[in-house]
Design a protein around this motif. Structure first.
Motif, PDB file in Angstrom:
ATOM      1  N   TYR A  13       1.030  -1.095   0.046  1.00  0.00           N
ATOM      2  CA  TYR A  13      -0.233  -0.091   0.065  1.00  0.00           C
ATOM      3  C   TYR A  13       0.793   1.204   0.146  1.00  0.00           C
ATOM      4  O   TYR A  13       0.363   2.033  -0.765  1.00  0.00           O
ATOM      5  CB  TYR A  13      -0.883  -0.029   1.041  1.00  0.00           C
ATOM      6  CG  TYR A  13      -1.858   1.376   1.280  1.00  0.00           C
ATOM      7  CD1 TYR A  13      -2.557   1.652   0.300  1.00  0.00           C
ATOM      8  CD2 TYR A  13      -1.808   2.114   2.361  1.00  0.00           C
ATOM      9  CE1 TYR A  13      -3.628   2.550   0.556  1.00  0.00           C
ATOM     10  CE2 TYR A  13      -2.496   3.362   2.574  1.00  0.00           C
ATOM     11  CZ  TYR A  13      -3.464   3.329   1.708  1.00  0.00           C
ATOM     12  OH  TYR A  13      -4.392   4.527   1.798  1.00  0.00           O
ATOM     13  N   PHE A  65      -5.056  -1.308  -8.140  1.00  0.00           N
ATOM     14  CA  PHE A  65      -6.125  -0.061  -7.502  1.00  0.00           C
ATOM     15  C   PHE A  65      -7.215  -0.589  -6.645  1.00  0.00           C
ATOM     16  O   PHE A  65      -7.665   0.130  -5.733  1.00  0.00           O
ATOM     17  CB  PHE A  65      -6.771   0.184  -9.105  1.00  0.00           C
ATOM     18  CG  PHE A  65      -6.057   1.181 -10.082  1.00  0.00           C
ATOM     19  CD1 PHE A  65      -5.973   2.568  -9.310  1.00  0.00           C
ATOM     20  CD2 PHE A  65      -5.475   0.699 -11.136  1.00  0.00           C
ATOM     21  CE1 PHE A  65      -5.342   3.479 -10.026  1.00  0.00           C
ATOM     22  CE2 PHE A  65      -4.873   1.751 -11.674  1.00  0.00           C
ATOM     23  CZ  PHE A  65      -4.570   2.971 -11.245  1.00  0.00           C
ATOM     24  N   ILE A  66      -7.415  -2.039  -6.917  1.00  0.00           N
ATOM     25  CA  ILE A  66      -8.295  -2.504  -5.771  1.00  0.00           C
ATOM     26  C   ILE A  66      -7.636  -2.274  -4.286  1.00  0.00           C
ATOM     27  O   ILE A  66      -8.362  -2.027  -3.463  1.00  0.00           O
ATOM     28  CB  ILE A  66      -8.680  -4.058  -6.070  1.00  0.00           C
ATOM     29  CG1 ILE A  66      -9.477  -4.340  -7.396  1.00  0.00           C
ATOM     30  CG2 ILE A  66      -9.416  -4.647  -4.940  1.00  0.00           C
ATOM     31  CD1 ILE A  66      -9.878  -5.498  -7.624  1.00  0.00           C
ATOM     32  N   ASP A  69      -8.152   1.084  -3.040  1.00  0.00           N
ATOM     33  CA  ASP A  69      -9.264   1.460  -2.571  1.00  0.00           C
ATOM     34  C   ASP A  69      -9.713   0.713  -1.238  1.00  0.00           C
ATOM     35  O   ASP A  69     -10.416   1.442  -0.519  1.00  0.00           O
ATOM     36  CB  ASP A  69     -10.231   0.747  -3.659  1.00  0.00           C
ATOM     37  CG  ASP A  69     -10.106   1.698  -4.971  1.00  0.00           C
ATOM     38  OD1 ASP A  69      -9.890   2.899  -4.921  1.00  0.00           O
ATOM     39  OD2 ASP A  69     -10.688   1.213  -5.990  1.00  0.00           O
ATOM     40  N   GLU A  70      -9.180  -0.577  -0.907  1.00  0.00           N
ATOM     41  CA  GLU A  70      -9.707  -1.072   0.103  1.00  0.00           C
ATOM     42  C   GLU A  70      -8.724  -0.884   1.413  1.00  0.00           C
ATOM     43  O   GLU A  70      -9.382  -1.013   2.323  1.00  0.00           O
ATOM     44  CB  GLU A  70      -9.931  -2.586  -0.196  1.00  0.00           C
ATOM     45  CG  GLU A  70     -10.748  -3.061  -1.288  1.00  0.00           C
ATOM     46  CD  GLU A  70     -12.130  -2.924  -1.009  1.00  0.00           C
ATOM     47  OE1 GLU A  70     -12.264  -3.004   0.437  1.00  0.00           O
ATOM     48  OE2 GLU A  70     -12.856  -2.613  -1.873  1.00  0.00           O
TER      49      GLU A  70
END
Length: 289
Positions: A13, A65-66, A69-70
């Protein structure tokens, strides 16, 4: 999947945020090779590519990208879990992270010195900022906010003390220029005020309505700068009562300011309502203010 480390997710991240291994390493205070190893471990365990590598850095794939977002929600949940686990016991020890406005932090620091003498196993991290830090992020346990009563369904809010903002001048300023006796006299004096983004504050509007703009000798968006300018004799300016009490040479300038319900508020997340550390600090501050 069972071999995936939470540190691998946090590292990935950070790379997604920073765009390179070296920048992520600096953010996480780990070396470049450790960042690369954790990224490779995570991608191998998931059997999916999170990044496209090229000379300009690491770019996100669809899976990356997931992750972007999470992860913020997951980080907030883990921070909440950490807070609950660390604070559920009655042990008066460990780190206590406090955020407060820059104008109050010098006064609070003096109080915290005494608090640490009483609770020597506590370790304080003070975040002085005029930006509100979301307590569900885990970055801070307690927020000491100034102004109207804070709102939030997950917040526990207790009043510490009223602000009682008034205008003051240094004894040197008063010796040279005196104190305004009437509203008409306000325009004959020099003023120290917050800069334009804070001009809508009622006690600032009041003075601005009675002076020409060229009577403002000093402006700042930082209230500690305003405090320093006032005690240095630059002009008359606004201070909360708790600030004025720190310098007995300051002189009150009597003005009929508009009244507003503003205070210093002791705010924490409902998840920490059983925290012995927070309870002790609140009790300490309310008995020493």
């Amino acid at each position: 999947m069972k071999n995936i480390s939470w540190d691998d997710y946090k590292t990935a991240y950070q790379v997604a945020l920073d765009g390179s291994l070296s920048k992520a390493g600096k953010s996480l205070n780990i070396n470049h090779s450790t960042v690369l190893r954790r990224i490779n471990q995570l991608e191998q365990a998931l059997n999916v590519k999170l990044f496209i590598r090229h000379q300009r850095g690491y770019k996100l794939t669809d899976a990356g990208f997931i992750l972007m977002d999470e992860m913020p929600e997951l980080l907030a949940k883990f921070a909440s879990l950490e807070n609950k686990l660390q604070h559920v016991e009655g042990d008066i020890s460990g780190e206590l992270r406090i955020t407060t406005v820059s104008s109050y932090s010098p006064v609070l620091t003096l109080k915290l010195k005494l608090f640490l003498q009483e609770y020597p196993n506590i370790r304080i991290k003070l975040i002085s900022t005029d930006t509100i830090i979301a307590l569900d992020s885990g970055e801070a346990h307690i927020s000491l906010r100034a102004g109207p009563r804070p709102n939030g369904v997950d917040l526990i809010v207790k009043e510490l003390m009223p602000l009682n903002t008034q205008y003051y001048a240094s004894s040197d300023y008063v010796e040279t220029y005196g104190i305004p006796a009437t509203l008409a006299d306000l325009n004959e004096h020099l003023w120290v005020l917050p800069s334009v983004e804070k001009h809508r504050i009622p006690f600032v509007q009041y003075v601005l309505g009675h002076i020409d703009k060229d009577r403002i000798a000093f402006q700042s968006n930082n209230f500690p700068d305003i405090y320093q300018a006032i005690i240095n004799g630059v002009g008359i300016g606004p201070l909360a009562k708790y600030q004025a009490l720190t310098d007995p040479t300051l002189c009150l300038v009597p003005l009929d300011l508009p009244k507003k319900d503003e205070s210093i508020w002791f705010v924490y997340h409902k998840d920490l309502k059983r925290s012995a550390r927070i309870t002790c600090l609140y009790d300490f501050l309310t008995t020493t203010l």
